[in-house]
Scaffold this motif. Structure first.
Motif, short mmCIF file in Angstrom:
data_model
loop_
_atom_site.label_atom_id
_atom_site.label_comp_id
_atom_site.label_asym_id
_atom_site.label_seq_id
_atom_site.Cartn_x
_atom_site.Cartn_y
_atom_site.Cartn_z
N LYS A 1 0.85 -1.19 0.00
CA LYS A 1 0.00 0.00 0.00
C LYS A 1 0.88 1.24 0.00
N LEU B 1 -5.31 -2.89 1.98
CA LEU B 1 -4.14 -3.03 1.10
C LEU B 1 -4.53 -2.77 -0.34
N GLY B 2 -3.62 -2.18 -1.10
CA GLY B 2 -3.90 -1.97 -2.53
C GLY B 2 -3.58 -3.19 -3.36
N THR C 1 -4.44 -6.73 -7.20
CA THR C 1 -5.17 -5.75 -6.41
C THR C 1 -6.08 -6.46 -5.44
#
Length: 287
Positions: free
Chosen positions: A42, A278-279, A285
């Motif tokens: 992230k 979280l990304g 993703t």
């Protein structure tokens, strides 16, 4: 004989306090269902899923029961930005991620932010949508994933550097306000006892680390000298001991950009996030 220090409420050898993040697991000691030792990201910061092995000693978990759910924690203390040198303390450290699949990696030094606890608390809450780790989580991370951060310090007039551990912030109590700790929320430094303190005269060195056989007898403990700038440290206490060969030399930092001197009540920090924040998880993703 190695000196003894207090850790988690009891005496242990000083050599048991060392630094790294690793994901080795002992044979026959699988993590609980639903934890896969994954990695995520992230805002450019790497995170690692910390699993709870069934053998986790209850004595390591002072503020939580042994059944701590898997959690995501930054794989290294958060770094200094390019413009922060000389304004805040930015020591050069070696944070080790000893993932099972990365046994041939060479781990490089990096500058990390050493700041006051309230600022660290707010960065985790407001910028990352997370929080500081609890004391119990940080102790579990050391045991199950060998999490720590090494710092090499050479004192004026001394021929060899010392290998120490950089302190980190944790939170204790009822911490529900994301911007600042309110009543009932307390900040504490981990580990509670350091075998070697940085001073304003300490000259930091940068260390590259590579994996070494854990059975090597010529390993050093935290607080010992790294003779010749090359030494092997053993990572304990841990589910499976890890050893790393350090090669240390003068930190490549321009004198005009040197770190601010260390101050009391300053420490590095990691953030703990829910997976949903979280990304990227495992290269994909998370949404």
């Amino acid at each position: 004989m190695l000196p003894r220090v207090r850790f988690a409420g009891r005496e242990i050898l000083a050599g048991l306090l060392l630094t790294v993040i690793g994901t080795a697991r002992a044979s026959g000691d699988e993590p609980r269902a639903g934890c896969a030792w994954r990695t995520g990201e992230k805002l450019g910061v790497a995170f690692a899923e910390i699993c709870t092995p069934s053998s986790a000693p209850k004595g390591l978990l002072e503020e939580s029961p042994a059944e701590v759910a898997p959690f995501w924690m930054s794989a290294a203390p958060l770094p200094c930005s390019l413009g922060s040198r000389g304004t805040i303390d930015c020591p050069v450290t070696t944070s080790i991620l000893s993932a099972r699949s990365r046994a041939k990696d060479v781990l490089k030094p990096r500058a990390v932010a050493v700041i006051d606890g309230e600022t660290a608390y707010g960065v985790c809450g407001m910028r990352f949508g997370g929080r500081l780790p609890t004391r119990a989580e940080r102790e579990l991370a050391r045991y199950s994933a060998a999490v720590a951060t090494l710092v090499s310090m050479q004192e004026p007039g001394e021929p060899e550097p010392w290998i120490g551990e950089l302190p980190e912030w944790t939170q204790v109590g009822d911490c529900t306000n994301p911007s600042h700790p309110d009543e009932g929320c307390h900040l504490a430094i981990f580990p509670p006892v350091l075998t070697r303190q940085r001073s304003k005269d300490s000259v930091l060195q940068s260390c590259r680390a590579s994996f070494a056989p854990a059975w090597i007898e010529s390993t050093i403990h935290l607080g010992a000298r790294c003779v010749g700038g090359t030494c092997t440290v053993r990572i304990m206490p841990a589910l499976r001991p890890e050893a790393f060969e350090l090669t240390c030399g003068p930190a490549p930092v321009d004198p005009t950009q040197a770190s601010a001197e260390p101050k009391a009540e300053r420490a590095a920090f990691r953030c703990v996030l829910p997976e949903s924040a979280l990304g990227v998880v495992g290269g994909r993703t998370s949404r």
